[in-house]
Design a protein around this motif. Structure first.
Motif, short mmCIF file in Angstrom:
data_model
loop_
_atom_site.label_atom_id
_atom_site.label_comp_id
_atom_site.label_asym_id
_atom_site.label_seq_id
_atom_site.Cartn_x
_atom_site.Cartn_y
_atom_site.Cartn_z
N THR A 125 -11.43 1.41 3.46
CA THR A 125 -10.16 1.01 4.08
C THR A 125 -9.09 2.06 3.89
OG1 THR A 125 -10.69 -1.32 3.71
CG2 THR A 125 -8.40 -0.79 4.18
N ALA A 129 -7.35 4.38 6.72
CA ALA A 129 -5.90 4.44 6.88
C ALA A 129 -5.43 5.88 6.91
CB ALA A 129 -5.22 3.69 5.73
N GLY A 133 -4.24 6.87 10.50
CA GLY A 133 -2.79 6.97 10.45
C GLY A 133 -2.27 8.35 10.79
N VAL A 144 1.41 6.31 5.59
CA VAL A 144 -0.03 6.09 5.66
C VAL A 144 -0.58 5.65 4.31
CG1 VAL A 144 -2.23 7.28 5.91
CG2 VAL A 144 -0.44 7.61 7.61
N ILE A 147 0.74 2.01 3.29
CA ILE A 147 0.06 0.96 4.06
C ILE A 147 -1.41 0.87 3.64
CG2 ILE A 147 -0.71 0.25 6.35
CD1 ILE A 147 1.87 1.39 7.48
N GLY A 148 -2.04 2.03 3.44
CA GLY A 148 -3.43 2.04 3.02
C GLY A 148 -3.63 1.40 1.66
N SER A 151 -3.10 -2.49 1.95
CA SER A 151 -4.20 -3.15 2.64
C SER A 151 -5.48 -3.16 1.81
CB SER A 151 -4.47 -2.49 3.99
OG SER A 151 -3.35 -2.61 4.85
N SER A 152 -5.76 -2.05 1.14
CA SER A 152 -7.06 -1.89 0.50
C SER A 152 -7.14 -2.44 -0.92
CB SER A 152 -7.45 -0.41 0.48
OG SER A 152 -6.53 0.34 -0.29
N THR A 179 3.74 -5.24 6.50
CA THR A 179 2.41 -5.37 7.07
C THR A 179 1.52 -6.27 6.23
OG1 THR A 179 1.53 -3.40 5.93
CG2 THR A 179 2.58 -3.07 8.07
N LEU A 347 -1.34 0.56 12.92
CA LEU A 347 -2.24 1.02 11.86
C LEU A 347 -2.71 -0.15 11.01
CD1 LEU A 347 -3.66 3.11 10.11
CD2 LEU A 347 -1.49 3.47 8.90
N ALA A 348 -1.77 -1.02 10.62
CA ALA A 348 -2.13 -2.19 9.82
C ALA A 348 -3.06 -3.12 10.58
CB ALA A 348 -0.87 -2.93 9.39
N LEU A 351 -6.54 -1.66 10.32
CA LEU A 351 -7.07 -1.88 8.97
C LEU A 351 -7.47 -3.34 8.77
CD1 LEU A 351 -4.65 0.31 6.81
CD2 LEU A 351 -6.87 0.92 7.78
#
Length: 371
Positions: A125, A129, A133, A144, A147-148, A151-152, A179, A347-348, A351
């Motif tokens: 993930t 990203a 991204g 990037v 957010i990465g 999310s991950s 996000t 981007l989100a 992901l």
């Protein structure tokens, strides 16, 4: 040098007055952040709010953003020092105390399969990203990475922990947290529905425990994992929380690797721009709070403290992290988020789709190979 200045600076009364003056400098901002935190913790304990997966951290940044764009502006000069202290120092203390939520024994409870699933989901993930991204959406590295990370790993807490490493702006941190809120809230309702749908059509062979690991390995926030897992069954909820805690435990090594990467990249860029620069490696900036975070989790694994004390430390941790979130919200301007555009949301979205579908594939393949 004036002798009276030397004598005065060493006088106990002078030193006490200086400390009080320094404390008063931080007090207005701390009181404001504390009030937002108290409201968020109280609201987070309301049953129907908790059922939505909206914890104190998420509520604190939401209230902070509202206040930051309305009531905060006139008092910003008086509160800035305390707000900055909350966003920096209290954040690091909160990440350290987060270790009391974890034990190394929790790893053994889900076995090798759970660890491998978390590791593959997290790394794939974040790498996705980073590539999508930058290459597809042309976003800056800070956005990037934030957010990465959110999310991950573990949502807002991961975003906040990553911010000191990547040195992200408040607006970019707020975008990343937003996000997490959006897609984590969707996941609370989507995952239980997909479980029932799978029971009907039997697309994938699964059990409540395995589906719980799927939830824990792919949903962002701890509160959102609890809400989605418990909506299926207690067994699914317990497995989801354990899998999620393993992901949280991976936060510290992730930060160390990220700090190493950024230091090496910065050193490489410096050498390419300066022909006369030395070829030795630049010192790696290690996030000290990540090291202590691991140490605290290891200490907590020994079960030396009474459970009541650990519970109080976890409560304190929630307060500290909520204060950091509130401070972040206060320094976030809606105009800055608008300027970020739709690309971070896109981007989100990518992901979220990967974690939903790719995460399911990873869970299915690993369970098939190791179980």
């Amino acid at each position: 040098m004036d002798s009276t200045t030397v004598i005065g600076s060493k006088d106990p009364t002078f030193q006490l007055g200086s400390k009080l003056q320094s404390f008063n400098h931080y007090l207005p901002g701390l009181l404001l952040v504390g009030a937002i935190t108290a409201l968020s913790v109280w609201a987070g304990n309301i049953p129907w709010v908790a059922d939505l997966g909206l914890g104190a951290l998420t509520l604190a940044i939401a209230v902070g953003i509202v206040a930051g764009n309305t009531l905060y502006r006139p008092v910003a000069p008086q509160c800035a020092a305390g707000v900055h202290f909350s966003k920096q120092t209290l954040l690091r203390l909160g990440i350290i105390l987060y270790g009391f939520r974890l034990t190394f024994q929790q790893i053994a409870d889900v076995g090798t399969a759970g660890i491998v699933i978390d590791l593959l989901t997290l790394s794939s993930t974040f790498l996705m990203a980073f590539w999508v991204g930058r290459k597809v959406f042309r976003l800056d590295d800070q956005t990037v990475m934030l957010i990465g990370a959110g999310s991950s790993i573990c949502g807002a807490a991961a975003v906040m922990a990553t911010e000191p490493v990547v040195k992200g702006d408040a607006s970019k941190v707020a975008v990343a947290v937003s996000t997490v809120v959006i897609f984590g809230t969707i996941a609370i309702f989507l995952y239980p529905w997909l479980y029932q749908l799978n029971l009907t059509h039997q697309w994938l062979a699964t059990t409540p425990q395995r589906y719980g690991v799927y939830i824990g390995s792919t949903v962002q926030e701890v509160a959102q994992v609890v809400a989605a897992g418990r909506a299926i069954s207690d067994d699914a909820g317990n497995a989801a929380v354990i899998a999620k805690m393993i992901r949280v435990m991976m936060l510290a090594p992730f930060l160390l690797l990220l700090a190493n990467y950024l230091a090496r990249r910065g050193n490489k860029a410096g050498r390419s721009n300066q022909a006369t620069a030395k070829q030795d490696k630049a010192p790696i900036t290690i996030p000290w709070f990540a090291i202590i975070f691991i140490a605290v989790a290891a200490f907590n694994s020994l079960h030396l403290l009474p459970q009541a004390v650990v519970g109080q430390l976890i409560t304190l941790d929630t307060v500290l992290l909520s204060m950091a979130m509130a401070a972040l919200g206060l320094t976030t301007h809606i105009s800055a988020i608008r300027q970020a555009g739709v690309k971070p949301i896109l981007l989100a979205t990518v992901l979220f789709g990967w974690m939903l579908l790719g995460g399911a594939a990873i869970n299915h393949l690993v369970n098939g190979l190791l179980l």
